[in-house]
Write a protein that holds these residues in place. Structure first.
Motif, mmCIF file in Angstrom:
data_model
loop_
_atom_site.group_PDB
_atom_site.id
_atom_site.type_symbol
_atom_site.label_atom_id
_atom_site.label_comp_id
_atom_site.label_asym_id
_atom_site.label_seq_id
_atom_site.Cartn_x
_atom_site.Cartn_y
_atom_site.Cartn_z
ATOM 1 N N GLU A 69 -4.537 5.606 10.308
ATOM 2 C CA GLU A 69 -4.366 4.393 9.879
ATOM 3 C C GLU A 69 -4.614 4.225 8.223
ATOM 4 O O GLU A 69 -5.554 3.603 7.550
ATOM 5 C CB GLU A 69 -5.197 3.247 10.404
ATOM 6 C CG GLU A 69 -5.065 2.940 11.964
ATOM 7 C CD GLU A 69 -5.993 1.935 12.204
ATOM 8 O OE1 GLU A 69 -7.037 1.878 11.977
ATOM 9 O OE2 GLU A 69 -5.557 1.257 13.321
ATOM 10 N N LEU A 70 -4.012 5.277 7.460
ATOM 11 C CA LEU A 70 -3.993 5.491 6.281
ATOM 12 C C LEU A 70 -2.845 4.639 5.351
ATOM 13 O O LEU A 70 -1.948 4.620 5.870
ATOM 14 C CB LEU A 70 -4.156 6.832 5.792
ATOM 15 C CG LEU A 70 -5.238 7.732 6.252
ATOM 16 C CD1 LEU A 70 -5.068 9.138 5.949
ATOM 17 C CD2 LEU A 70 -6.644 6.932 6.069
ATOM 18 N N ASP A 71 -3.072 4.151 4.293
ATOM 19 C CA ASP A 71 -2.362 3.349 3.533
ATOM 20 C C ASP A 71 -1.395 4.422 2.481
ATOM 21 O O ASP A 71 -0.435 4.033 2.129
ATOM 22 C CB ASP A 71 -2.845 2.294 2.554
ATOM 23 C CG ASP A 71 -3.482 1.142 3.405
ATOM 24 O OD1 ASP A 71 -2.816 0.909 4.476
ATOM 25 O OD2 ASP A 71 -4.417 0.435 3.011
ATOM 26 N N PHE A 72 -2.018 5.274 2.024
ATOM 27 C CA PHE A 72 -1.301 6.481 1.205
ATOM 28 C C PHE A 72 -1.890 7.728 1.514
ATOM 29 O O PHE A 72 -3.122 8.035 1.728
ATOM 30 C CB PHE A 72 -1.461 5.966 -0.058
ATOM 31 C CG PHE A 72 -2.907 6.093 -0.690
ATOM 32 C CD1 PHE A 72 -3.579 6.908 -1.277
ATOM 33 C CD2 PHE A 72 -3.991 4.794 -0.468
ATOM 34 C CE1 PHE A 72 -5.024 6.933 -1.647
ATOM 35 C CE2 PHE A 72 -5.026 4.765 -0.864
ATOM 36 C CZ PHE A 72 -5.702 5.680 -1.465
ATOM 37 N N VAL A 73 -1.156 8.673 1.552
ATOM 38 C CA VAL A 73 -1.323 10.223 1.553
ATOM 39 C C VAL A 73 -0.481 10.931 0.793
ATOM 40 O O VAL A 73 0.955 10.739 0.525
ATOM 41 C CB VAL A 73 -1.160 10.570 3.116
ATOM 42 C CG1 VAL A 73 -1.566 12.026 3.362
ATOM 43 C CG2 VAL A 73 -2.094 9.623 4.100
ATOM 44 N N TYR A 179 -4.741 14.393 -0.347
ATOM 45 C CA TYR A 179 -5.430 13.175 -0.752
ATOM 46 C C TYR A 179 -5.037 12.034 0.321
ATOM 47 O O TYR A 179 -3.768 12.148 0.770
ATOM 48 C CB TYR A 179 -5.594 12.866 -2.178
ATOM 49 C CG TYR A 179 -3.918 12.378 -2.682
ATOM 50 C CD1 TYR A 179 -3.569 11.063 -2.514
ATOM 51 C CD2 TYR A 179 -3.286 13.382 -3.155
ATOM 52 C CE1 TYR A 179 -2.619 10.782 -3.013
ATOM 53 C CE2 TYR A 179 -1.944 13.076 -3.673
ATOM 54 C CZ TYR A 179 -1.446 11.594 -3.486
ATOM 55 O OH TYR A 179 -0.279 11.305 -3.979
ATOM 56 N N GLY A 180 -5.530 11.111 0.398
ATOM 57 C CA GLY A 180 -5.353 9.899 1.265
ATOM 58 C C GLY A 180 -6.235 8.953 1.381
ATOM 59 O O GLY A 180 -7.745 9.079 1.024
ATOM 60 N N GLY A 181 -5.971 7.792 1.617
ATOM 61 C CA GLY A 181 -7.014 6.585 1.617
ATOM 62 C C GLY A 181 -6.300 5.331 2.239
ATOM 63 O O GLY A 181 -5.089 5.129 2.555
ATOM 64 N N MET A 182 -7.114 4.369 2.079
ATOM 65 C CA MET A 182 -6.906 2.851 2.430
ATOM 66 C C MET A 182 -7.011 2.071 1.189
ATOM 67 O O MET A 182 -8.083 1.962 0.528
ATOM 68 C CB MET A 182 -7.675 2.441 3.627
ATOM 69 C CG MET A 182 -7.634 3.546 4.815
ATOM 70 S SD MET A 182 -9.006 2.791 6.214
ATOM 71 C CE MET A 182 -8.286 1.137 6.578
ATOM 72 N N LEU A 183 -6.147 1.183 0.969
ATOM 73 C CA LEU A 183 -6.160 0.250 0.120
ATOM 74 C C LEU A 183 -7.225 -1.115 0.478
ATOM 75 O O LEU A 183 -6.932 -1.303 1.637
ATOM 76 C CB LEU A 183 -4.768 -0.542 -0.302
ATOM 77 C CG LEU A 183 -4.847 -1.617 -1.482
ATOM 78 C CD1 LEU A 183 -5.505 -1.125 -2.881
ATOM 79 C CD2 LEU A 183 -3.559 -2.229 -1.674
#
Length: 620
Positions: A69-73, A179-183
């Motif tokens: 459920e990541l917003d960007f990778v 890299y990746g994460g959630m806004l």
């Protein structure tokens, strides 16, 4: 007062709930890092990065974003050149891309990085154009975060991680970064993943559940709090006092806030990014109506409990009055006898009542302890008076003997210098010298015992002093076949003591230990920090010297520090060494004691205080 107590407890609970909320927030960051780390473990992934297989990498990061459920990778090379990302936009090397501080930090330190980070909005939209809608209401940076770079005038906050990719699992050249994460902006998954209630679900089914909010600087970017129209209150600003306490000073802060419908207890906790800068806040708000409801229930239950307690107390009081008072009267009478000086009062038979029996036994133990301490005090007074008398006698005798003794020794040495005397006479004169030297040694011991010399204190490392003293005894112990070991304690503080006097104490005890041992025995000395045996609030250093020699008879233990008492053969000891040592340690405000088992060895404990001046004041 009850209301204030409830509010105080509610604030404490809010802070605990806030800590749990922050733990959930950090757990989400760890989950992102774990998901990225697992992705980099496969050799196929590493091979695709090396070969720049964009198709395979795109498929992998899309599956990663879906499952985690990541917003960007995205993936970049070791030179910060992008390889692929979730965005369908084509990556071009001819355009200037927004800075990725997360990747740059990871490449610089060659370590995985995870946490909260502030990105330029242009970077986030380029990473995933679908995030643009969630960034529409993002305000400009707060006034306290001024910047001259126009590209950083609008930014956003996210939780993310970056994993360095090396040629092999064990290391090597850095070939890329995943890299990746959630806004966090308008990301309801974050606030909804936090438990709906930390207290009230099990107590009050109709209570308003706590609401969770995340702030970027001092502006709300995501919350599950709704207004009277049922809409989330994005974009709200916190009061200036909250901003000062949390963002500027870095404190966890709880305050009471009022909206149009209710009053809330709101707790805030600062959020720091991967660089240690405070970039936002996490908050939890609970309606005070919940606590008022609990207060009413508490008052009702408390009133019922008080009424029941009063009735029960009256009934039990009447029942137990006669049973309790009789042994209590005996204890009162015994207390009066003790105050009159009788330390053996009659307490009567032990009561069948458990509590009264404990009281009687405890009182009896106290009386016996008083009797024992009084006897110990009397013994110490007698010992002190005896040593003082012997000291005065020793001083007088020592001075009277020392002067003629010096004359005898001087004239004997003069006779020995003559060359015209026979060997028989010379042998007799040598016997006189040896006997006179022994008498002078005894006189010196008498004078040392009686003389109250002033201390010459200095800061000493007790480990070094003990080691150097033991080294003086090593050759003598080696000749006898006895092993001397020293075990210095760690972090032993410096002591303010008289070096020569404490050295003489250690030598006295080591010599006695060596005399009590035989070949193949051992002597062990060690240092440690310890509290005084007489005052647990007074810290100090304890030197413990243990031997495996012949030990001391039980009947001799109490006489060991008496002057002229010795268990050695006649002519081999004056009986003053331990007495002098006892006086030196006492002068330093310390204590010396011994434990021994006949036939198995002895242990001497020398305790010296850390602060000599304080100890002297205490003694006075």
């Amino acid at each position: 007062m009850l209301y204030n107590t409830m509010i105080h407890e509610a604030k404490n609970h809010n802070r605990l709930a806030l800590n749990a909320t922050h733990a959930v927030y950090n757990a989400r960051i760890k989950f992102i890092k774990l998901a990225l780390d697992i992705t980099t473990l496969g050799s196929g992934f590493r091979s695709s990065v090396v070969n720049k297989d964009i198709s395979d990498l795109s498929d992998r990061i899309n599956r990663l974003a879906l499952n985690a459920e990541l917003d960007f990778v995205g993936i970049v090379t070791g030179d910060e050149i992008p390889l692929c990302r979730l965005s369908p936009h084509q990556i071009s090397n001819q355009i200037t891309l927004p800075e990725n501080p997360l990747v740059r930090h990871t490449i610089r330190h060659r370590l995985m990085t995870a946490g909260t980070i502030v990105f330029p909005q242009e970077f986030m939209i380029l990473e995933n154009p679908e995030l643009a809608k969630r960034l529409q209401n993002v305000p400009k940076n707060a006034p306290e975060q001024k910047t001259t770079d126009a590209n950083k005038q609008r930014s956003c906050m996210a939780i993310a991680a970056a994993i360095p990719i090396f040629e092999t699992r064990s290391g090597g050249n850095l070939i890329g970064v995943l890299y990746g994460g959630m806004l966090l902006h308008q990301n309801m998954r974050i606030v909804n993943s936090i438990p709906k209630s930390f207290l009230f679900d099990t107590i009050q089914s109709k209570a308003d559940t706590p609401t969770v909010s995340i702030f970027f600087n001092n502006i709300c970017i995501v919350t599950n709090m709704v207004d009277r129209n049922g809409k989330q209150t994005f974009g709200a600003h916190v009061p200036d006092d909250v901003r000062q306490q949390v963002l500027i000073r870095g404190n966890q802060w709880t305050t009471r806030q009022q909206d149009s419908t209710d009053r809330y207890l709101v707790s805030y906790d600062p959020i720091c990014d991967i660089f240690g800068e405070r970039v936002g806040m996490l908050s939890i708000a609970v309606s005070e109506s919940n606590h008022l409801f609990l207060q009413h229930k508490f008052i009702l239950y408390l009133s019922l409990a008080i009424l029941a307690s009063v009735i029960f107390a009256i009934a039990m009081g009447i029942f137990f009055t006669h049973r309790i008072m009789q042994p209590i009267h005996r204890l009162i009478k015994a207390s009066q006898e003790v105050s009159d000086g009788n330390v053996s009062p009659d307490l009567g038979p032990i009561s069948n009542d458990k509590e009264i029996a404990v009281l009687q036994i405890t009182f009896g133990q106290m009386v016996r302890s008083m009797k024992r301490r009084r006897m110990e005090s009397q013994t110490k007074i007698i010992q002190s008076e005896k040593q003082a008398s012997i000291g005065r006698l020793a001083a007088g005798v020592g001075h009277e003997i020392n002067n003629p003794l010096t004359g005898v020794l001087t004239y004997t040495h003069m006779l020995l210098r003559k060359k015209d005397i026979s060997e028989d006479i010379r042998s007799d004169l040598n016997v006189i010298v040896e006997s006179t030297e022994r008498i002078r040694k005894i006189v010196k011991g008498l004078l040392d015992f009686s003389r109250q010399t002033r201390l010459d204190p200095e800061r000493i490392d007790i480990n070094r002093l003990a080691a150097s003293t033991i080294k003086l005894m090593e050759n003598q112990a080696l000749l006898k076949g006895v092993l001397i070991e020293f075990k210095p304690g760690k972090d032993i503080p410096m002591l303010v003591i008289d070096r020569s006097k404490i050295e003489s104490v250690l030598l006295n005890i080591l010599i006695n230990a060596l005399d009590a041992t035989k070949s193949a025995d051992t002597i062990t000395a060690q240092t440690t920090t310890a509290v005084s045996a007489n005052d647990v609030d007074h810290g100090g250093v304890e030197i413990v010297i243990t031997d495996t020699g012949c030990g001391i008879l039980p009947e001799n233990l109490n006489k060991l520090f008496d002057p002229f008492f010795s268990t050695k053969e006649v002519g081999k000891g004056t009986g003053l060494g331990l007495s002098v040592s006892y006086g030196i340690v006492k002068e330093h405000g310390g204590t010396i004691r011994v434990q021994s088992e006949f036939g198995k060895g002895s242990t001497f404990f020398i305790w010296l205080p850390l602060n000599q001046q304080n100890q002297e004041k205490q003694d006075r």
